[in-house]
Enzyme design. Structure first.
Site, mmCIF file in Angstrom:
data_model
loop_
_atom_site.group_PDB
_atom_site.id
_atom_site.type_symbol
_atom_site.label_atom_id
_atom_site.label_comp_id
_atom_site.label_asym_id
_atom_site.label_seq_id
_atom_site.Cartn_x
_atom_site.Cartn_y
_atom_site.Cartn_z
ATOM 1 N N ASP A 9 0.812 -1.233 0.000
ATOM 2 C CA ASP A 9 0.000 0.000 0.000
ATOM 3 C C ASP A 9 0.841 1.277 0.000
ATOM 4 O O ASP A 9 1.574 1.544 0.948
ATOM 5 C CB ASP A 9 -0.928 0.025 1.217
ATOM 6 C CG ASP A 9 -1.762 -1.248 1.364
ATOM 7 O OD1 ASP A 9 -1.207 -2.344 1.225
ATOM 8 O OD2 ASP A 9 -2.961 -1.128 1.629
ATOM 9 N N GLU A 40 -4.371 1.996 -3.193
ATOM 10 C CA GLU A 40 -5.672 2.456 -2.676
ATOM 11 C C GLU A 40 -5.578 3.517 -1.587
ATOM 12 O O GLU A 40 -6.586 4.111 -1.239
ATOM 13 C CB GLU A 40 -6.490 1.266 -2.182
ATOM 14 C CG GLU A 40 -5.971 0.697 -0.900
ATOM 15 C CD GLU A 40 -7.095 0.185 -0.011
ATOM 16 O OE1 GLU A 40 -8.227 0.062 -0.472
ATOM 17 O OE2 GLU A 40 -6.812 -0.074 1.161
ATOM 18 N N ASN A 41 -4.384 3.758 -1.039
ATOM 19 C CA ASN A 41 -4.213 4.817 -0.033
ATOM 20 C C ASN A 41 -3.342 5.951 -0.566
ATOM 21 O O ASN A 41 -2.833 6.769 0.205
ATOM 22 C CB ASN A 41 -3.564 4.265 1.244
ATOM 23 C CG ASN A 41 -4.346 3.145 1.877
ATOM 24 O OD1 ASN A 41 -3.852 2.030 2.016
ATOM 25 N ND2 ASN A 41 -5.587 3.413 2.243
ATOM 26 N N HIS A 69 -10.702 0.946 -0.137
ATOM 27 C CA HIS A 69 -10.780 2.401 -0.357
ATOM 28 C C HIS A 69 -10.911 2.787 -1.832
ATOM 29 O O HIS A 69 -10.787 3.959 -2.177
ATOM 30 C CB HIS A 69 -9.546 3.102 0.234
ATOM 31 C CG HIS A 69 -9.540 3.094 1.729
ATOM 32 N ND1 HIS A 69 -10.480 3.780 2.472
ATOM 33 C CD2 HIS A 69 -8.739 2.470 2.621
ATOM 34 C CE1 HIS A 69 -10.241 3.587 3.755
ATOM 35 N NE2 HIS A 69 -9.202 2.787 3.881
ATOM 36 N N HIS A 152 -6.259 -8.540 -0.571
ATOM 37 C CA HIS A 152 -6.358 -7.344 0.272
ATOM 38 C C HIS A 152 -7.251 -7.675 1.463
ATOM 39 O O HIS A 152 -8.468 -7.772 1.326
ATOM 40 C CB HIS A 152 -6.941 -6.197 -0.567
ATOM 41 C CG HIS A 152 -6.779 -4.866 0.078
ATOM 42 N ND1 HIS A 152 -5.596 -4.177 0.053
ATOM 43 C CD2 HIS A 152 -7.646 -4.101 0.785
ATOM 44 C CE1 HIS A 152 -5.744 -3.029 0.704
ATOM 45 N NE2 HIS A 152 -6.978 -2.972 1.156
ATOM 46 N N HIS A 177 -3.047 -4.428 2.761
ATOM 47 C CA HIS A 177 -4.065 -3.781 3.604
ATOM 48 C C HIS A 177 -3.583 -3.467 5.022
ATOM 49 O O HIS A 177 -3.950 -2.438 5.563
ATOM 50 C CB HIS A 177 -5.373 -4.577 3.687
ATOM 51 C CG HIS A 177 -6.409 -3.929 4.561
ATOM 52 N ND1 HIS A 177 -7.062 -2.764 4.214
ATOM 53 C CD2 HIS A 177 -6.901 -4.274 5.788
ATOM 54 C CE1 HIS A 177 -7.926 -2.443 5.176
ATOM 55 N NE2 HIS A 177 -7.832 -3.329 6.141
#
Ligand SMILES: [Fe+2]
Length: 268
Positions: A9, A40-41, A69, A152, A177
């Site tokens: 991530d 995703e972050n 997310h 994830h 994750h």
């Protein structure tokens, strides 16, 4: 042999800058053929924007995976339909925008990537990933046996179960994750490389990429507070997986924990 670099991530601006600045060097140093990054972050810790996706792809990333997310930035909904190299979890109900799988050509043959989300301690609770993985892997194996799964999820047990379930049918099951790299990298009996969590690309002085003080304060007070993304020195965590492209079997998996860029490598 085909070498895959998988980075965990990417958190916020410091994670993004570190990945973009160091990717060309890492690619050369480890003779990397294919790069997968969980993004995703990447947008201030929550979600990913079209621009960030394009920046990562331009920096050399082959596929950007995501997770819970994925929809945090509304503009990603129309964009994901236009960019097959940005994945959302496979196990959304039918009709969700985008796709959870992609197969790309490389000079060493086709590489397939599947993005799946666990259900234990995760929101939203998606469809059962196991039958959906069966179907996706069966379809993909008609095209290529080199397949990497980004699992994830929050719990080690669910991610190990996915890895064991797919052993011998995919090249690697790599967890994301939790933002904390685990030390359980291994090759299962039937040739699938595995790690519970690849770790985070983001700020070191942080709690999972967020500023320390608000998070500690929240645990003490139980009062709602903002959790700004931390800044400063970043590290890149992930794994390198070597796969025999003729069989899809993984030959080695190695953890990476790389420093971020030097000051002079960062854009002004
Ligand atoms: Fe997540």
């Amino acid at each position: 042999m085909l070498t895959i670099l998988f980075l965990g991530d990417v958190v916020g601006e410091s994670g993004r800058s570190a990945v973009i600045a160091r990717l060309p060097e890492l690619k050369k140093e480890y003779a990397v053929d294919f790069i997968i990054v969980n993004g995703e972050n990447a947008a201030a810790g929550r979600g990913i924007t079209p621009k960030i996706t394009i920046d990562l792809l331009r920096a050399g990333v082959s596929v950007v995976t995501t997770g819970d997310h994925i929809w945090d930035r509304k503009e990603i909904v129309p964009f994901i339909e236009t960019e097959p190299r940005l994945l959302r979890p496979l196990n959304y109900p039918a009709g969700a925008p985008g796709a959870g799988t992609v197969v790309l050509e490389t000079p060493k043959g086709k590489v397939g990537v599947i993005n799946v989300q666990g259900r234990t301690f995760m929101q939203p609770i998606l469809e059962n990933p196991f039958p959906m993985l069966d179907a996706a892997v069966n379809t993909m194996r008609a095209e290529t046996s080199v397949i990497v799964v980004d699992a994830h999820g929050e719990t080690t047990s669910e991610k190990i179960a996915i890895g064991r379930y797919l052993d011998g049918r995919v090249s690697a099951v790599l967890g994301t994750h939790t933002h904390v790299q685990t030390a359980d990298e291994q090759i299962f009996e039937n040739g699938t490389a595995f790690i519970c969590d690849a770790g985070m690309c983001g700020p070191v002085r942080s709690i999972l990429g967020r500023e320390i003080e608000p998070i500690v304060g929240r645990f003490i007070s139980n009062l709602p507070v903002a959790f700004p993304v931390a800044h400063g020195e970043a590290r890149l965590r992930g794994v390198l997986v070597e796969v025999d492209e003729s069989t899809g079997r993984a030959h080695c998996i190695r953890r990476l924990d790389e420093p971020g860029p030097r000051r002079d490598e960062l854009p002004a």
